[in-house]
Scaffold this motif. Structure first.
Motif, short mmCIF file in Angstrom:
data_model
loop_
_atom_site.label_atom_id
_atom_site.label_comp_id
_atom_site.label_asym_id
_atom_site.label_seq_id
_atom_site.Cartn_x
_atom_site.Cartn_y
_atom_site.Cartn_z
N THR A 51 -27.68 -47.94 -0.16
CA THR A 51 -28.92 -47.40 0.39
C THR A 51 -29.03 -47.69 1.88
O THR A 51 -29.37 -46.80 2.69
CB THR A 51 -30.13 -47.98 -0.35
OG1 THR A 51 -30.02 -47.68 -1.74
CG2 THR A 51 -31.42 -47.42 0.20
N SER A 52 -28.74 -48.93 2.27
CA SER A 52 -28.81 -49.31 3.69
C SER A 52 -27.79 -48.53 4.51
O SER A 52 -28.07 -48.11 5.64
CB SER A 52 -28.58 -50.82 3.84
OG SER A 52 -29.59 -51.55 3.20
N SER A 72 -26.57 -45.57 3.93
CA SER A 72 -26.89 -44.14 4.04
C SER A 72 -28.12 -43.89 4.90
O SER A 72 -28.22 -42.86 5.57
CB SER A 72 -27.10 -43.54 2.64
OG SER A 72 -28.20 -44.16 1.99
N THR A 73 -29.07 -44.85 4.91
CA THR A 73 -30.31 -44.65 5.66
C THR A 73 -30.34 -45.36 7.00
O THR A 73 -31.10 -44.99 7.89
CB THR A 73 -31.52 -45.13 4.83
OG1 THR A 73 -31.38 -46.54 4.59
CG2 THR A 73 -31.58 -44.40 3.49
N ILE A 122 -31.46 -48.35 7.39
CA ILE A 122 -32.60 -49.26 7.43
C ILE A 122 -32.49 -50.22 6.25
O ILE A 122 -31.74 -50.00 5.30
CB ILE A 122 -33.95 -48.51 7.37
CG1 ILE A 122 -34.04 -47.67 6.09
CG2 ILE A 122 -34.13 -47.64 8.59
CD1 ILE A 122 -35.36 -46.98 5.91
N ALA A 182 -33.24 -52.35 2.82
CA ALA A 182 -33.52 -51.80 1.49
C ALA A 182 -34.59 -52.57 0.75
O ALA A 182 -34.74 -52.43 -0.45
CB ALA A 182 -32.25 -51.77 0.66
#
Length: 801
Positions: free
Chosen positions: A640-641, A643-644, A646, A648
């Motif tokens: 998640t971190s 891909s974004t 930011i 998680a």
């Protein structure tokens, strides 16, 4: 030449005497020495430095006289080779009575050591084009199969390079290897050749037992000739020499050999000292020799065949066990039981049924029920219905005997394994703690305890505890002596099972195994190959495969896969090959139980899938069935971190034991680095990902790092080499990921299955040139050579026909 001495090198045929003479001749020319031939006149001047290079076994009396005359000149030295003197030699041999030779310095040439064989392989690789450099497992195979004879080793190396990657392709020596082995045997006196042939049916039998029946002088002469060896009190003959001896004269079992087999059968019946390999030898002999069967009581035959069948099951060799079971059903129909029929059908052990059979008075044709129980498919890291009842029933039936195999301790360890299977990790650790106390340790139960502990620590990502467990296990495995008897053999089997479990635990925790642990694996590989023990060598090769994947050693990985595919498969190796190849493997009862299966899946995700790229890694994590595992939570947070860009969210519990320089450590560094804007954490994550083969993950860390260090020239300079390395790796991955056309895939798959270009052309109605063209493009896109073309490689890349 430097010491101005005459030298004689003694060596048996095949140990490099001709190569050594040629080497000395080249060195003499470089140093300015003349080489003199004894069959030609060579006038000498007082300033000449000359050397005679000869094989004494080929010299006539006239040649020896000529040599003596030359020796009167101060500038003449000689370098000679010969076979060591044997009692079979001609007593009138003039070479032994020549004074000139008696004054020479004598040296002995011995078979290659493991280190010397590695050096020979390095030399051959440097001068001979090969599809791929031999890996550690393949090098061990060359050394064990060659018996240390250089020419046989070179031939085996070429066999390894030329043979197709297909099952059992290394089990039969090539024609070239047979010729080399036959050349070595041809140098033996005929009496020793016949004697070596008579020993063939006894390969794997204790040398101590053989010495009681055979002539010790002849045995010593065969050992000195290096055709046979006494390795850990076991008769070993390298496979090429076994095949060459059979070609010279098909050996019939002699009366002495039959006596030894009868001795082994008696040992099985009375539970005397007897090894697993001896049981297998006896069972094989009973199968092929009708005369032997007439000499041995029917009950003794049944006991030996039954023990051989259960031992094969214990090794994970279902097909050989089923073949023995069918033979028992044919030869001893009165012994037929449901359990025997299950084995003949290659089905799993039914512990509830076995316990019921014992309670009903069913007789098991083995001398010791405790020993028989340890041959069952008892899992290391889980329990199964009926197993505890079975062990309890055996304990009641043998209450008047000493429990030599510690079944009570096994019952305690199985409870701990059941707790692991149910996810009660604290209880599993509590139950195994008493089993690991050195002062009152039951080795077999302790091995299960170490396996359970390792999987618990891997699940919790407690790297320090996992490493401590592995180092303690390595000490136990190293201290496990190679004693005689079935108990010692079963201890080795269970040690090897625990070795596999703990290696998988390290893979599931994203942590590399300690050096001491790798040394244990190396030892088992070598021991298995020396004793032609399929299950031992393949299980150790599986461990080496996982370690190679962790170190991003792609060549070693492919070599391990080639080796496992070329060898006849055990149940576990077939399961692992299917998992690595992207197939859904068939359910396997033991030793790949549910906790271990999960560990293998995690290990593959953290190595092969991670190295394939971020998408493949994400898919592998998403496919894991248990999302509550701390590693899965950490991986999802990392994805998640990444891909974004930011953080998680909330921290993950139970990951305090994660160490740096591991895949979980890199994922944690990445997440914290993103959340806290810490460039040091991101740089460390990038270095770790790169060292583990995660190019895209390293690139993600570098991308997040760049804006944080903009303007910090010293920091930017420190990561510049890493950026270049990661960029090169990603470029190579892009080239490798270029899709194959349907025709390229079809030809690559046929080539991976071992078909030659001409065969492929005939099958597809193409010209050989067209096949070569398609195959070249496929290998370029896949970034592999022909030897690296394996069905599992194609499947891992997600290519569809």
């Amino acid at each position: 030449m430097a010491s101005n001495r005459d030298v004689i090198v003694e060596a048996e045929p095949g140990l490099g005497k001709s190569m050594l003479r040629a080497t000395v001749a080249r060195a003499a020319r470089v140093e300015g020495w003349r080489t003199i031939r004894l069959d030609q006149p060579s006038p000498m001047s007082s300033k000449d430095r000359a050397i005679v290079i000869a094989d004494l076994d080929a010299l006539s009396a006239t040649d020896l006289s000529r040599l003596a005359d030359l020796q009167r000149s101060d500038g003449v030295r000689f370098f000679a080779t010969r076979r060591p003197p044997h009692p079979f030699a001609d007593p009138t041999d003039s070479t032994a009575r020549t004074p000139v030779l008696a004054r020479a310095t004598t040296m002995t040439l011995l078979p290659l050591t493991l280190t010397q064989c590695d050096a020979l392989i390095e030399e051959q690789v440097s001068v001979t084009p090969m599809h791929a450099e031999p890996t550690l497992v393949e090098r061990r195979w060359v050394w064990a199969q060659s018996g240390g004879f250089p020419r046989v080793a070179v031939s085996l190396l070429h066999t390894l390079n030329d043979s197709p990657v297909e099952e059992d392709s290394l089990s039969t020596p090539s024609r070239r290897t047979l010729i080399e082995a036959s050349g070595v045997l041809a140098g033996l006196p005929p009496a020793l050749q016949r004697f070596a042939s008579s020993l063939l049916p006894l390969v794997g039998v204790s040398f101590t037992r053989i010495r009681r029946f055979f002539n010790r002088v002849e045995l010593s002469l065969l050992i000195e000739s290096h055709v046979i060896s006494d390795h850990r009190d076991t008769l070993c003959i390298p496979l090429p020499f076994q095949s060459a001896l059979r070609m010279m004269s098909e050996p019939e079992m002699t009366a002495l050999a039959q006596d030894i087999i009868a001795d082994i059968c008696a040992s099985v019946v009375i539970d005397a000292e007897c090894s697993e390999s001896e049981v297998n030898v006896a069972a094989r002999a009973l199968t092929v020799d009708a005369t032997l069967r007439a000499l041995i009581d029917s009950d003794a035959q049944l006991a030996v065949l039954s023990m051989a069948m259960w031992l094969a099951r214990r090794r994970g060799e279902s097909e050989p066990a089923a073949a023995i079971a069918r033979r028992i059903l044919t030869m001893h129909p009165a012994a037929a039981t449901d359990g025997l029929r299950r084995i003949a059908r290659q089905e799993s052990d039914d512990f509830e049924r076995l316990a019921a059979d014992l309670r009903a008075g069913q007789k098991i044709p083995v001398a010791d029920l405790s020993l028989w129980a340890l041959c069952l498919q008892m899992p290391l890291t889980a329990t199964v219905a009926g197993l505890d009842d079975l062990l309890a029933e055996i304990g009641e039936q043998q209450s008047d005997t000493i429990d030599r195999y510690g079944l009570e301790a096994h019952r305690a360890s199985l409870v701990a394994a059941g707790a692991l299977d149910l996810g009660d990790f604290d209880e599993a650790l509590r139950l195994t703690a008493p089993l690991l106390v050195p002062s009152h340790r039951n080795t077999l139960a302790a091995l299960r305890g170490y396996s359970v502990n390792a999987l618990v620590h891997a699940r919790r990502l407690d790297h320090a505890a996992l490493r401590t467990t592995a180092e303690a296990f390595a000490q136990l495995a190293t201290a496990t002596t190679f004693e005689r008897g079935l108990k010692a053999d079963l201890t080795r089997r269970m040690t090897l099972d625990a070795l596999t479990v703990i290696t998988c635990a390290f893979g599931a925790a994203g942590q590399r195994v300690p050096i001491s642990f790798e040394q244990v694996i190396d030892r088992f590989i070598t021991e298995g190959l020396l004793h032609e023990d399929l299950s031992m060598s393949t299980a150790a090769a599986i461990c080496h495969l996982i370690i190679s994947a962790q170190h991003d050693q792609q060549d070693e990985m492919q070599g391990d896969i080639r080796f496992l595919t070329r060898q006849a498969r055990t149940d576990v190796s077939a399961w692992v090959l299917a998992a690595v190849g992207g197939h859904q493997p068939e359910p396997l009862f033991s030793p790949v139980t549910s906790p271990l299966s999960q560990a293998v899946t995690l290990a593959l995700a953290l190595t092969i899938e991670l190295q394939r790229g971020q998408v493949a890694f994400s898919d592998a994590i998403s496919a894991l069935p248990d999302a509550s595992v701390p590693l899965v939570k950490l991986a999802q947070r990392f994805l998640t971190s990444a891909s974004t860009g930011i953080g998680a969210g909330s921290p993950i519990d139970d990951i305090a034991g994660i160490e740096e320089a591991t895949i979980p450590g890199a994922m944690l560094d990445f997440c914290i680095g993103i959340e806290e804007g810490d460039p040091s954490r991101l740089r460390r994550a990038a270095f770790t990902f790169q060292s583990m083969g995660g190019g895209e993950q390293a690139q993600a860390a570098l991308t997040a790092l760049t804006p944080l260090v903009s303007g910090d020239h010293a920091f930017e300079k420190s990561v510049r080499p890493l950026k270049r390395t990661v960029t090169s790796r990603l470029r190579a991955m892009e080239e490798k990921a270029e899709p194959l056309t349907p025709r390229e895939y079809e030809i690559a798959l046929l080539a991976a299955q071992g078909h030659r270009n001409a065969d492929i052309a005939q099958r597809l109605f193409l010209s050989v040139r067209t096949v070569e063209s398609h195959l070249y493009r496929a290998m370029r896109k896949l970034a592999v050579d022909r030897d690296g073309l394996h069905p599992s490689v194609l499947l891992r890349l997600g290519i569809e026909s």
